[in-house]
Design an enzyme around this catalytic site. Structure first.
Site, PDB file in Angstrom:
ATOM      1  N   LYS A  22      -0.500 -10.022 -14.329  1.00  0.00           N
ATOM      2  CA  LYS A  22      -0.676  -8.688 -14.594  1.00  0.00           C
ATOM      3  C   LYS A  22      -0.006  -7.536 -13.598  1.00  0.00           C
ATOM      4  O   LYS A  22       0.645  -6.792 -14.129  1.00  0.00           O
ATOM      5  CB  LYS A  22      -2.373  -8.420 -14.283  1.00  0.00           C
ATOM      6  CG  LYS A  22      -2.699  -6.871 -14.578  1.00  0.00           C
ATOM      7  CD  LYS A  22      -4.190  -6.636 -13.787  1.00  0.00           C
ATOM      8  CE  LYS A  22      -4.438  -6.283 -12.412  1.00  0.00           C
ATOM      9  NZ  LYS A  22      -4.174  -4.939 -11.898  1.00  0.00           N
ATOM     10  N   ASN A  23       0.074  -7.913 -12.436  1.00  0.00           N
ATOM     11  CA  ASN A  23       0.817  -6.553 -11.393  1.00  0.00           C
ATOM     12  C   ASN A  23       2.170  -6.852 -11.703  1.00  0.00           C
ATOM     13  O   ASN A  23       2.958  -5.770 -11.617  1.00  0.00           O
ATOM     14  CB  ASN A  23       0.400  -7.192 -10.266  1.00  0.00           C
ATOM     15  CG  ASN A  23      -1.092  -6.826  -9.693  1.00  0.00           C
ATOM     16  OD1 ASN A  23      -1.921  -6.361 -10.634  1.00  0.00           O
ATOM     17  ND2 ASN A  23      -1.451  -7.263  -8.619  1.00  0.00           N
ATOM     18  N   CYS A 117      -9.162   0.214  -9.599  1.00  0.00           N
ATOM     19  CA  CYS A 117     -10.240  -0.054  -8.618  1.00  0.00           C
ATOM     20  C   CYS A 117     -10.423   0.930  -7.471  1.00  0.00           C
ATOM     21  O   CYS A 117      -9.595   1.312  -6.823  1.00  0.00           O
ATOM     22  CB  CYS A 117     -10.224  -1.508  -8.417  1.00  0.00           C
ATOM     23  SG  CYS A 117     -10.178  -2.749  -9.927  1.00  0.00           S
ATOM     24  N   ARG A 122      -6.671   4.161  -0.914  1.00  0.00           N
ATOM     25  CA  ARG A 122      -5.242   4.096  -1.572  1.00  0.00           C
ATOM     26  C   ARG A 122      -4.649   5.443  -1.864  1.00  0.00           C
ATOM     27  O   ARG A 122      -4.049   5.888  -2.922  1.00  0.00           O
ATOM     28  CB  ARG A 122      -5.575   3.496  -3.005  1.00  0.00           C
ATOM     29  CG  ARG A 122      -6.597   2.474  -3.193  1.00  0.00           C
ATOM     30  CD  ARG A 122      -6.735   1.749  -4.434  1.00  0.00           C
ATOM     31  NE  ARG A 122      -5.829   0.762  -4.710  1.00  0.00           N
ATOM     32  CZ  ARG A 122      -5.795  -0.100  -5.779  1.00  0.00           C
ATOM     33  NH1 ARG A 122      -6.909  -0.098  -6.658  1.00  0.00           N
ATOM     34  NH2 ARG A 122      -4.852  -0.915  -6.075  1.00  0.00           N
ATOM     35  N   ILE A 124      -1.018   7.635  -1.810  1.00  0.00           N
ATOM     36  CA  ILE A 124       0.459   7.221  -2.283  1.00  0.00           C
ATOM     37  C   ILE A 124       1.702   7.842  -1.490  1.00  0.00           C
ATOM     38  O   ILE A 124       2.558   8.085  -1.793  1.00  0.00           O
ATOM     39  CB  ILE A 124       0.563   7.725  -3.778  1.00  0.00           C
ATOM     40  CG1 ILE A 124       0.409   8.790  -4.026  1.00  0.00           C
ATOM     41  CG2 ILE A 124      -0.184   6.728  -4.589  1.00  0.00           C
ATOM     42  CD1 ILE A 124       0.703   9.501  -5.289  1.00  0.00           C
ATOM     43  N   ASP A 125       1.234   8.310  -0.027  1.00  0.00           N
ATOM     44  CA  ASP A 125       2.137   8.776   0.795  1.00  0.00           C
ATOM     45  C   ASP A 125       3.598   8.286   0.979  1.00  0.00           C
ATOM     46  O   ASP A 125       4.597   8.827   1.104  1.00  0.00           O
ATOM     47  CB  ASP A 125       1.638   9.283   2.160  1.00  0.00           C
ATOM     48  CG  ASP A 125       1.185   7.952   2.781  1.00  0.00           C
ATOM     49  OD1 ASP A 125       0.171   6.825   2.403  1.00  0.00           O
ATOM     50  OD2 ASP A 125       1.509   7.304   4.130  1.00  0.00           O
ATOM     51  N   GLN A 126       3.469   6.958   0.934  1.00  0.00           N
ATOM     52  CA  GLN A 126       4.612   6.186   1.161  1.00  0.00           C
ATOM     53  C   GLN A 126       5.564   6.283  -0.210  1.00  0.00           C
ATOM     54  O   GLN A 126       6.820   6.264  -0.030  1.00  0.00           O
ATOM     55  CB  GLN A 126       4.364   4.594   1.487  1.00  0.00           C
ATOM     56  CG  GLN A 126       3.670   4.393   2.572  1.00  0.00           C
ATOM     57  CD  GLN A 126       4.546   4.952   3.766  1.00  0.00           C
ATOM     58  OE1 GLN A 126       5.636   4.815   4.036  1.00  0.00           O
ATOM     59  NE2 GLN A 126       3.946   6.269   4.692  1.00  0.00           N
ATOM     60  N   ASP A 305      -6.258  -9.731  -3.274  1.00  0.00           N
ATOM     61  CA  ASP A 305      -6.835  -9.994  -4.552  1.00  0.00           C
ATOM     62  C   ASP A 305      -7.891 -11.262  -4.771  1.00  0.00           C
ATOM     63  O   ASP A 305      -8.256 -11.679  -5.677  1.00  0.00           O
ATOM     64  CB  ASP A 305      -5.903 -10.001  -5.742  1.00  0.00           C
ATOM     65  CG  ASP A 305      -5.171  -8.498  -5.619  1.00  0.00           C
ATOM     66  OD1 ASP A 305      -5.966  -7.503  -5.447  1.00  0.00           O
ATOM     67  OD2 ASP A 305      -4.349  -8.281  -6.500  1.00  0.00           O
ATOM     68  N   ILE A 327      -6.301  -5.311   4.418  1.00  0.00           N
ATOM     69  CA  ILE A 327      -5.573  -4.489   3.438  1.00  0.00           C
ATOM     70  C   ILE A 327      -6.160  -3.369   2.801  1.00  0.00           C
ATOM     71  O   ILE A 327      -5.641  -2.106   2.975  1.00  0.00           O
ATOM     72  CB  ILE A 327      -4.813  -5.287   2.189  1.00  0.00           C
ATOM     73  CG1 ILE A 327      -4.028  -6.631   2.659  1.00  0.00           C
ATOM     74  CG2 ILE A 327      -3.929  -4.198   1.415  1.00  0.00           C
ATOM     75  CD1 ILE A 327      -2.933  -6.277   3.296  1.00  0.00           C
ATOM     76  N   ARG A 397      -9.931  -5.736 -17.562  1.00  0.00           N
ATOM     77  CA  ARG A 397      -8.870  -5.099 -17.119  1.00  0.00           C
ATOM     78  C   ARG A 397      -7.814  -6.184 -16.769  1.00  0.00           C
ATOM     79  O   ARG A 397      -6.618  -5.866 -16.868  1.00  0.00           O
ATOM     80  CB  ARG A 397      -8.966  -4.020 -16.121  1.00  0.00           C
ATOM     81  CG  ARG A 397      -9.566  -2.869 -16.519  1.00  0.00           C
ATOM     82  CD  ARG A 397      -9.748  -1.682 -15.627  1.00  0.00           C
ATOM     83  NE  ARG A 397      -8.328  -1.949 -14.788  1.00  0.00           N
ATOM     84  CZ  ARG A 397      -8.259  -1.798 -13.517  1.00  0.00           C
ATOM     85  NH1 ARG A 397      -9.376  -1.653 -12.600  1.00  0.00           N
ATOM     86  NH2 ARG A 397      -7.009  -1.938 -13.087  1.00  0.00           N
TER      87      ARG A 397
HETATM   88  C1  UD1 Z   1      -0.935  -3.658  -5.408  1.00  0.00           C
HETATM   89  C2  UD1 Z   1      -1.728  -4.449  -6.330  1.00  0.00           C
HETATM   90  C3  UD1 Z   1      -3.010  -4.851  -5.987  1.00  0.00           C
HETATM   91  C4  UD1 Z   1      -2.991  -5.768  -4.554  1.00  0.00           C
HETATM   92  C5  UD1 Z   1      -2.131  -4.756  -3.631  1.00  0.00           C
HETATM   93  C6  UD1 Z   1      -2.049  -5.565  -2.291  1.00  0.00           C
HETATM   94  C7  UD1 Z   1      -0.693  -3.561  -8.541  1.00  0.00           C
HETATM   95  C8  UD1 Z   1      -1.020  -2.931  -9.829  1.00  0.00           C
HETATM   96  N1  UD1 Z   1      -1.665  -3.890  -7.701  1.00  0.00           N
HETATM   97  O1  UD1 Z   1      -1.842  -2.626  -5.097  1.00  0.00           O
HETATM   98  O2  UD1 Z   1      -3.579  -5.731  -7.023  1.00  0.00           O
HETATM   99  O3  UD1 Z   1      -4.312  -5.807  -4.048  1.00  0.00           O
HETATM  100  O4  UD1 Z   1      -1.055  -4.714  -4.242  1.00  0.00           O
HETATM  101  O5  UD1 Z   1      -1.302  -6.802  -2.516  1.00  0.00           O
HETATM  102  O6  UD1 Z   1       0.244  -4.453  -8.435  1.00  0.00           O
HETATM  103  N2  UD1 Z   1      -0.803   2.365   1.544  1.00  0.00           N
HETATM  104  C9  UD1 Z   1      -0.779   3.470   1.938  1.00  0.00           C
HETATM  105  N3  UD1 Z   1       0.380   4.378   1.489  1.00  0.00           N
HETATM  106  C10 UD1 Z   1       0.994   4.095   0.312  1.00  0.00           C
HETATM  107  C11 UD1 Z   1       0.476   2.871  -0.525  1.00  0.00           C
HETATM  108  C12 UD1 Z   1      -0.188   2.078   0.208  1.00  0.00           C
HETATM  109  O7  UD1 Z   1      -1.023   3.754   3.128  1.00  0.00           O
HETATM  110  O8  UD1 Z   1       1.535   4.893   0.001  1.00  0.00           O
HETATM  111  C13 UD1 Z   1      -1.544   1.340   1.958  1.00  0.00           C
HETATM  112  C14 UD1 Z   1      -2.721   0.970   0.903  1.00  0.00           C
HETATM  113  O9  UD1 Z   1      -3.876   1.787   1.164  1.00  0.00           O
HETATM  114  C15 UD1 Z   1      -3.173  -0.376   1.606  1.00  0.00           C
HETATM  115  C16 UD1 Z   1      -1.704  -0.943   1.825  1.00  0.00           C
HETATM  116  O10 UD1 Z   1      -1.006   0.065   1.987  1.00  0.00           O
HETATM  117  O11 UD1 Z   1      -3.770  -0.348   2.564  1.00  0.00           O
HETATM  118  C17 UD1 Z   1      -1.141  -1.865   0.649  1.00  0.00           C
HETATM  119  O12 UD1 Z   1      -1.246  -1.017  -0.630  1.00  0.00           O
HETATM  120  P1  UD1 Z   1      -0.227  -1.493  -1.722  1.00  0.00           P
HETATM  121  O13 UD1 Z   1       0.564  -2.691  -1.621  1.00  0.00           O
HETATM  122  O14 UD1 Z   1       0.820  -0.373  -2.112  1.00  0.00           O
HETATM  123  O15 UD1 Z   1      -1.301  -1.748  -2.961  1.00  0.00           O
HETATM  124  P2  UD1 Z   1      -1.116  -1.323  -4.394  1.00  0.00           P
HETATM  125  O16 UD1 Z   1       0.251  -1.060  -4.894  1.00  0.00           O
HETATM  126  O17 UD1 Z   1      -2.070  -0.007  -4.847  1.00  0.00           O
END
Ligand code: UD1
Length: 425
Positions: A22-23, A117, A122, A124-126, A305, A327, A397
């Protein structure tokens, strides 16, 4: 609303074929926008999130077909802008990839906020930091995120946290950025590599995916082609854990054993018998399992996951285990449901202390999110009596044919659309 009725206590036996990941699918489908050509994506899981992406691509103006065998033909030639202000993008988290793909191809994209979820903040600053470093300018309102650029120029980006989504998003935009982009502290997850492999197969120049430094050299254009998505290691891990919790014996086909190493290692440490073959493995319960401690980490650490199904398994292993979720801050909400089934788990912030019990008992529970839902199904398969899992739209999903696959392995499980049509088990 649909629910699952599950009569637990049956040992799972037989063979199960694992679907496409899926991912990875949810990154590769938006990446087809970058090609501006016709792509054929194979081995897609037939799940709700993939259908939402089919709808998003169609809404954007692509010509899309999705077969019931999981093959999507997507011709993105006629898309001329990336503008999705309606709620479609709220249906899944991975809609954030439209930012990188849309910025890369059109230098301008607007979407409503990504959903997915509810497992924590979550942020998206990065993603924003990385796309800004390439020249993107963000306009964020309560409803919409817009990012646009005069032109994209390669840059060096150090991620403050290891983020799968940010790594892939930056990689996508950088495909068309002038010169070189370097992503440091990049995520190493298999779907980062799969997305890079897809883009490279279509003409991109990405090196180092799978390590923590990814180098992208911008190219002028991509072309179309065919690509097959990697197998779903989260689905595979769920079936491995289901075999363990039901004291079963399963052959798990269509997998890449290397991607499952963090799970295989822990299950072996617990005493489970696992034999690996080229693209399959056998999970065989032979003796009483022992408790272990787990901390979720970015790949190749133990995956967040699979934290939930693993916690279910540990709740049935006598002795004390500790699970630390490092995480996502809100990924223990299902524990309340699991404790209704007789589990003895105490949660303190990101730490779950588990006192293993002899048996779980049947109960009516609800899926609080996708992976939690799958974990509760696993719990019900082990519990004595008939359980009910509500809110299974979360599970749909991400898990293809979940009840059919489990039924083929000897589980007693039925999907029921509403009370009046309750099926007999
Ligand atoms: C993706 C996967 C999800 C999995 C996760 C971790 C998809 C669609 N989803 O989610 O199934 O559980 O990876 O393996 O592929 N973070 C920040 N700022 C950012 C982005 C992330 O602080 O801009 C933090 C998040 O809050 C979290 C950590 O970084 O604590 C990892 O998140 P990330 O790897 O980005 O997870 P997703 O891409 O949301």
């Amino acid at each position: 609303m649909a629910k699952l009725y599950i009569e637990g206590g049956n040992r799972l036996r037989g063979k199960v074929n694992i679907s496409g990941f899926k991912n990875a699918a949810l990154a590769i489908l938006p990446a087809t926008i970058l090609t501006g050509s016709e792509c054929t994506i194979e081995n897609l899981p037939v799940i709700q999130d993939v259908m939402v992406y089919r709808d998003i691509l169609t809404k954007l103006g692509a010509e899309v077909t999705l077969s019931d065998k999981g093959v999507m033909k997507a011709d993105t030639t006629k898309i001329d802008k990336c503008y999705i202000p309606n709620g479609l993008t709220r249906k899944l988290r991975a809609s954030y990839y439209l930012l990188g793909a849309g910025l890369g191809r059109f230098k301008d994209v607007t979407i409503s906020y990504p959903g997915g979820c509810d497992i924590g903040l979550r942020p998206i600053d990065q993603h924003i930091k990385g796309l800004e470093a390439l020249g993107g300018i963000f306009e964020v309102t309560d409803d919409l995120i817009r990012v646009y650029a005069e032109k994209l120029v390669g840059n060096k980006i150090y991620l403050d946290v290891v983020s799968v989504g940010a790594t892939i998003n930056i990689m996508m935009a950088a495909v068309f950025a002038e010169g070189k982009t370097v992503i440091e502290n990049a995520a190493k997850e298999p779907h980062v590599v799969d997305t890079a492999n897809f883009l490279n197969a279509m003409g991109a120049n990405i090196r180092g995916a799978g390590t923590d430094v990814i180098r992208i050299t911008g190219v002028e254009e991509l072309h179309g082609g065919s690509y097959s998505v990697i197998p779903d290691q989260v689905e595979a891990g769920t079936y491995m854990i289901a075999a363990a919790v039901t004291k079963g014996d399963l052959i798990i086909n269509n997998i890449i054993p290397k991607h499952l190493e963090p799970v295989t290692a822990k299950l072996k440490e617990m005493g489970l018998n696992i034999e690996e073959y080229g693209d399959s493995l056998r999970v065989h319960y032979e003796k009483e399992l022992v408790p272990v401690n787990i901390k979720t980490l970015p790949y190749p650490g133990f995956p967040t996951d699979l934290q939930q199904p693993m916690t279910v398994l540990l709740s049935t292993v006598l002795g004390e285990s500790i699970v630390i979720e490092s995480i996502f801050e809100n990924r223990f909400r299902y524990i309340e449901e699991l404790n209704k089934m007789g589990a003895q788990i105490k949660v303190d912030n990101r730490r779950a202390s588990i006192k293993g019990v002899e048996k779980l008992k049947a109960a009516e529970v609800k899926a609080t999110d996708l992976r939690a839902g799958a974990a509760l199904v696993v719990a019900c398969l082990a519990a004595e009596g008939v359980s009910v899992v509500n809110d299974i739209y979360h599970i749909d999903r991400g898990y293809e044919f979940i009840e059919n696959k489990f039924m083929n392995l000897g589980a007693k499980i039925r999907r029921v659309e509403d009370e009046e049509h309750k099926a007999t088990l």
